[in-house]
Structure formats: C-alpha cells, structure tokens
Design a protein around this motif. Sequence first.
Motif, PDB file in Angstrom:
ATOM      1  N   UNK A  93      28.955  74.991 -58.251  1.00  9.91           N
ATOM      2  CA  UNK A  93      28.125  74.113 -59.082  1.00  9.91           C
ATOM      3  C   UNK A  93      28.745  72.724 -59.187  1.00  9.91           C
ATOM      4  N   UNK A  94      30.082  72.671 -59.342  1.00 16.23           N
ATOM      5  CA  UNK A  94      30.772  71.379 -59.388  1.00 16.23           C
ATOM      6  C   UNK A  94      30.504  70.590 -58.112  1.00 16.23           C
ATOM      7  N   UNK A  95      30.628  71.260 -56.968  1.00 12.69           N
ATOM      8  CA  UNK A  95      30.454  70.556 -55.699  1.00 12.69           C
ATOM      9  C   UNK A  95      29.017  70.094 -55.507  1.00 12.69           C
ATOM     10  N   UNK A  96      28.077  70.741 -56.202  1.00 12.05           N
ATOM     11  CA  UNK A  96      26.699  70.261 -56.172  1.00 12.05           C
ATOM     12  C   UNK A  96      26.561  68.943 -56.926  1.00 12.05           C
ATOM     13  N   UNK A  97      27.418  68.747 -57.924  1.00 14.67           N
ATOM     14  CA  UNK A  97      27.354  67.545 -58.753  1.00 14.67           C
ATOM     15  C   UNK A  97      28.183  66.394 -58.194  1.00 14.67           C
ATOM     16  N   UNK A  98      29.013  66.700 -57.183  1.00 15.53           N
ATOM     17  CA  UNK A  98      29.882  65.681 -56.589  1.00 15.53           C
ATOM     18  C   UNK A  98      29.515  65.547 -55.110  1.00 15.53           C
ATOM     19  N   UNK A  99      28.742  64.513 -54.784  1.00 10.62           N
ATOM     20  CA  UNK A  99      28.383  64.289 -53.388  1.00 10.62           C
ATOM     21  C   UNK A  99      29.570  63.745 -52.625  1.00 10.62           C
ATOM     22  N   UNK A 100      29.719  64.168 -51.371  1.00  7.45           N
ATOM     23  CA  UNK A 100      30.843  63.663 -50.592  1.00  7.45           C
ATOM     24  C   UNK A 100      30.407  63.317 -49.182  1.00  7.45           C
ATOM     25  N   UNK A 101      30.824  62.147 -48.732  1.00  9.87           N
ATOM     26  CA  UNK A 101      30.547  61.678 -47.375  1.00  9.87           C
ATOM     27  C   UNK A 101      31.901  61.460 -46.694  1.00  9.87           C
ATOM     28  N   UNK A 102      32.092  62.126 -45.561  1.00 10.47           N
ATOM     29  CA  UNK A 102      33.373  62.145 -44.870  1.00 10.47           C
ATOM     30  C   UNK A 102      33.383  61.143 -43.715  1.00 10.47           C
ATOM     31  N   UNK A 103      34.555  61.033 -43.071  1.00  9.38           N
ATOM     32  CA  UNK A 103      34.641  60.237 -41.843  1.00  9.38           C
ATOM     33  C   UNK A 103      33.733  60.838 -40.770  1.00  9.38           C
ATOM     34  N   UNK A 104      33.857  62.169 -40.588  1.00 14.36           N
ATOM     35  CA  UNK A 104      32.966  62.874 -39.668  1.00 14.36           C
ATOM     36  C   UNK A 104      31.670  63.177 -40.414  1.00 14.36           C
ATOM     37  N   UNK A 105      30.577  63.208 -39.696  1.00 16.99           N
ATOM     38  CA  UNK A 105      29.269  63.293 -40.353  1.00 16.99           C
ATOM     39  C   UNK A 105      28.985  64.704 -40.860  1.00 16.99           C
ATOM     40  N   UNK A 106      29.541  65.728 -40.158  1.00 19.91           N
ATOM     41  CA  UNK A 106      29.415  67.117 -40.598  1.00 19.91           C
ATOM     42  C   UNK A 106      27.971  67.574 -40.772  1.00 19.91           C
ATOM     43  N   UNK A 107      27.079  67.067 -39.953  1.00 18.71           N
ATOM     44  CA  UNK A 107      25.695  67.554 -39.978  1.00 18.71           C
ATOM     45  C   UNK A 107      25.615  68.862 -39.199  1.00 18.71           C
ATOM     46  N   UNK A 108      24.646  69.711 -39.563  1.00 21.15           N
ATOM     47  CA  UNK A 108      24.428  70.950 -38.822  1.00 21.15           C
ATOM     48  C   UNK A 108      23.739  70.611 -37.510  1.00 21.15           C
ATOM     49  N   UNK A 109      24.452  70.820 -36.401  1.00 17.56           N
ATOM     50  CA  UNK A 109      23.966  70.366 -35.092  1.00 17.56           C
ATOM     51  C   UNK A 109      22.686  71.069 -34.656  1.00 17.56           C
ATOM     52  N   UNK A 110      22.464  72.291 -35.137  1.00 19.68           N
ATOM     53  CA  UNK A 110      21.307  73.074 -34.691  1.00 19.68           C
ATOM     54  C   UNK A 110      20.095  72.900 -35.580  1.00 19.68           C
ATOM     55  N   UNK A 111      20.199  72.039 -36.583  1.00 17.69           N
ATOM     56  CA  UNK A 111      19.077  71.788 -37.495  1.00 17.69           C
ATOM     57  C   UNK A 111      18.613  70.345 -37.361  1.00 17.69           C
ATOM     58  N   UNK A 112      17.309  70.140 -37.575  1.00 15.35           N
ATOM     59  CA  UNK A 112      16.775  68.785 -37.510  1.00 15.35           C
ATOM     60  C   UNK A 112      17.357  67.945 -38.649  1.00 15.35           C
ATOM     61  N   UNK A 113      17.176  66.642 -38.533  1.00 14.57           N
ATOM     62  CA  UNK A 113      17.610  65.722 -39.586  1.00 14.57           C
ATOM     63  C   UNK A 113      16.967  66.098 -40.917  1.00 14.57           C
ATOM     64  N   UNK A 114      15.680  66.345 -40.903  1.00 17.25           N
ATOM     65  CA  UNK A 114      14.964  66.707 -42.126  1.00 17.25           C
ATOM     66  C   UNK A 114      15.525  67.999 -42.714  1.00 17.25           C
ATOM     67  N   UNK A 115      15.743  69.006 -41.871  1.00 11.83           N
ATOM     68  CA  UNK A 115      16.267  70.282 -42.363  1.00 11.83           C
ATOM     69  C   UNK A 115      17.674  70.140 -42.910  1.00 11.83           C
ATOM     70  N   UNK A 116      18.480  69.268 -42.321  1.00 10.10           N
ATOM     71  CA  UNK A 116      19.824  69.012 -42.840  1.00 10.10           C
ATOM     72  C   UNK A 116      19.765  68.530 -44.287  1.00 10.10           C
ATOM     73  N   UNK A 117      18.831  67.635 -44.569  1.00 13.02           N
ATOM     74  CA  UNK A 117      18.744  67.050 -45.913  1.00 13.02           C
ATOM     75  C   UNK A 117      18.079  68.022 -46.898  1.00 13.02           C
TER      76      UNK A 117
END
Length: 261
Positions: A93-117
């Motif tokens: 729950x804490x991590x849901x309240x704290x957004x984090x953006x890293x050096x690496x993008x860490x997007x799910x490669x097998x999901x579309x941009x929309x599905x990632x968000x």
Amino acid sequence: MTTTPTPASGIAGDAASTPLVSMTDVNKHFGELHVLQDINLHVTKGEVVVVIGPSGSGKSTLCRTINRLETIDSGTITLDGKPLPAEGKELAALRSDVGMVFQAFNLFAHKSILDNVMLGPVKVRKLKKKDARDLAMGLLERVGVANQAEKMPAQLSGGQQQRVAIARALAMRPKVMLFDEPTSALDPEMINEVLDVMVSLAHDGMTMIVVTHEMGFARKAADRVVFMSDGQIVEEETPEAFFTTPKSDRAKDFLGKILTH
C-alpha cells in the motif's frame, strides 16, 4: 536566465508541522561503507526537492529508502506521519502511494503502452477497466504519447518510454513522486522532453523528490536544492541561493566542475 523560485514551503507555516515525507537521523551501511550518515530531510506537500551531488554521495540510496527499496540501519522515515511498514500488504500500500521513476524505464515489454499504465490501477487500486483506460489515456495525453498507446515499449524512443513510466507512476495517484536520475539513460535530445513533463508536474503541485544531474531543472522547478557529499546532506538552500552563493567548499568545488562543462 534563472527563474527565481518560490521559497521552500517547508520553511514556515502550518503546513510545515506535518511533513509528507520525513527522514530523521537515518543511517545506512553497505558493508563497511556508510552511505547515509545521519540524514534529516523533511518534505512538505507540494514541495519539489532536488537532490544533487557527486556520484557515490548517497543520492539514489536516499531516494530508494523512502519507499523501502532499501532498508535503513537506524533512524526513522515516515510518509504522511506514519512510519514505513516493514513488509506485507502495508508495504504494498505504501508503494502505491509513492510513485517512482528509475533510470531504466522498467516497462513490461510484452504489454502495450496503454496496458502498462492501466495495470496498477486495475490490479492494485481495483479500478474498473473502463475507468482505468480513461485514466491511462488522459495521463498518456498529458505526457505527450497518447498516439503511441497501442504500441509496445520497444517501438518507442527512450524519451517516450520514460514519459510512459511517469504516466504509469501517476496512474496510481501517488502522494509523492520519486525520480532517481530519470534522464541519465537518455540521449541528449530526449532529455528535455522528459524534463518538460517533470516541470509541468512541479507547477501543478505534485510533491517531488528528484535525484538528478540536470542543473537547469533544479534552477527552474525546485523549491529547495539538497546537496549531498560522502553520505551527508551538506547544504539545503533555494536554487537561487545555492547556485549563486554556495556556502560549503564541497558545494563550490562541485559547482565549479559541473557548471563549466
């Protein structure tokens, strides 16, 4: 031309009585290395704090302790007045309240941009898919990549992927956003497109703690600059004061090297 910043909101006033993020006497070791030394940092709601300093000074570790990606050896960290939970559902729950953006993008490669968000709002916040889709499309529009929504991450540039990563973090409606050198993996021409989104967030009142080497962003968007060296906070000033009249020799030396390149 330097934009004169608004004075840091944590300096005075009723809002300062309850910081959104509070680090008190925080220490952290990696083996023999004392990477965080008696850190005291208090960030109020709506404040933008930029953390700068030489490599190895503890900046990223400081950032990662705030959502407990790194544990601390001593001291206390609170979010919205509550100590960070150790594990389990409370930590999630804490991590849901704290957004984090890293050096690496860490997007799910097998999901579309929309599905990632959409993923976090559906799985964690339990939003209905239609509501999550509307939220995601609005955020992708905000960061300037709505026209890429159906593509896969690999089809986007680095700057576009990082903007998607920001949208994904915002989709959780966090109380605070942490940025750990979000432009360091980008080609120079892509850096400004990410920084522009971050400046927009700052102007809209998002609470932000930003570790970066981008001095222009610090001048333009920060309420307060925190300068770290050797695991310690050496100076905290408004951007105007820090960049024009740094007090410590370490800060003067750092600025002398970085601003002449």
